[in-house]
Motif scaffolding. Structure first.
Motif, short mmCIF file in Angstrom:
data_model
loop_
_atom_site.label_atom_id
_atom_site.label_comp_id
_atom_site.label_asym_id
_atom_site.label_seq_id
_atom_site.Cartn_x
_atom_site.Cartn_y
_atom_site.Cartn_z
N ALA A 1 -0.25 0.82 -5.77
CA ALA A 1 0.25 1.83 -4.81
C ALA A 1 -0.76 2.96 -4.66
O ALA A 1 -1.38 3.38 -5.64
N CYS A 2 -0.94 3.43 -3.44
CA CYS A 2 -1.80 4.60 -3.24
C CYS A 2 -0.97 5.86 -3.54
O CYS A 2 0.26 5.80 -3.57
N PRO A 3 -1.62 6.99 -3.78
CA PRO A 3 -0.88 8.20 -4.17
C PRO A 3 0.17 8.65 -3.16
O PRO A 3 1.14 9.30 -3.54
N GLU A 4 0.02 8.29 -1.90
CA GLU A 4 0.99 8.69 -0.87
C GLU A 4 2.15 7.70 -0.74
O GLU A 4 3.01 7.86 0.12
N ALA A 5 2.19 6.68 -1.57
CA ALA A 5 3.19 5.62 -1.45
C ALA A 5 4.59 6.12 -1.77
O ALA A 5 4.78 7.05 -2.56
N ASP A 6 5.56 5.49 -1.15
CA ASP A 6 6.96 5.70 -1.48
C ASP A 6 7.43 4.51 -2.31
O ASP A 6 7.23 3.36 -1.93
N ILE A 7 8.03 4.82 -3.45
CA ILE A 7 8.59 3.79 -4.33
C ILE A 7 10.10 3.91 -4.21
O ILE A 7 10.69 4.92 -4.58
N LEU A 8 10.72 2.89 -3.66
CA LEU A 8 12.15 2.90 -3.40
C LEU A 8 12.86 1.99 -4.38
O LEU A 8 12.29 1.01 -4.86
N SER B 1 0.80 -1.21 0.00
CA SER B 1 0.00 0.00 0.00
C SER B 1 0.84 1.27 0.00
O SER B 1 0.73 2.09 -0.90
N LEU B 2 1.69 1.43 1.02
CA LEU B 2 2.46 2.67 1.18
C LEU B 2 3.94 2.55 0.87
O LEU B 2 4.57 3.54 0.50
N ILE B 3 4.52 1.40 1.04
CA ILE B 3 5.95 1.21 0.84
C ILE B 3 6.18 0.09 -0.17
O ILE B 3 5.71 -1.04 0.02
N PHE B 4 6.89 0.43 -1.23
CA PHE B 4 7.26 -0.54 -2.26
C PHE B 4 8.74 -0.36 -2.55
O PHE B 4 9.20 0.76 -2.74
#
Length: 172
Positions: A127-134, A91-94
């Motif tokens: 991913a939701c709009p607030e997600a961080d893609i690392l 959801s938030l962290i990928f």
């Protein structure tokens, strides 16, 4: 033994990248097939070994692969030639991990780019709009990720990011 793979489209309808290669006047076709089915621990470890990374036990590799949110792999025939996976909370962290292309296939066919495009499609859906893609880049590969839209840290608003080697963890 034939290995069956799921070739249903994730990134658009294109799942087959056919490149024409000319060698000494001879022409042949090399098809790269992209799939989103889990790869075997043996395939994963073969790729890790081919790019010079450490090779975990098959048990550790199987567990890592089973807990991945998404995996995209590339095959030429039955040979795995590239793979990348996503780990996180869904959801938030990928975190995009283990993007590997066999050295014999690097810098020629766009395999790493196509794997990332499939990963990006997965992320746009999940991913939701607030997600961080690392992203974790191997040493010397940072420019590839930067060209794909990643921001190299640190920046004015983002810290450097960190990693703790397992040996350091054992001190606690």
């Amino acid at each position: 033994m034939a290995i069956e793979k799921n070739y249903s489209g994730i990134f658009g309808l294109q799942r087959r990248n056919t490149s024409l290669i000319y060698t000494s006047g001879l022409k042949y076709i090399m098809a790269i097939i992209y799939t989103d089915e889990i790869i075997t621990a043996t395939e994963y470890n073969e790729l890790r070994n081919s790019v010079g990374w450490s090779v975990p036990t098959n048990q550790c590799a199987e567990q890592a692969l089973a807990h991945s949110l998404y995996i995209c792999s590339a095959y030429q025939g039955q040979q795995i030639v590239g793979s990348g996976r996503v780990v996180g909370d869904g959801s938030l962290i990928f975190c995009i991990m283990d993007l590997m292309v066999h050295p014999d296939f690097q810098h020629r066919y766009g395999i790493g780019v196509r794997i990332l495009h499939n990963i990006f499609h997965y992320l746009k859906v999940h991913a939701c709009p607030e997600a961080d893609i690392l992203g974790m880049a191997a040493l010397g590969r940072e420019r590839f990720y930067e060209k794909m839209g990643f921001v190299i840290r640190p920046t004015d608003s983002l810290g450097a990011g960190m990693v703790m080697p397992y040996a350091e963890l054992l001190k606690y």
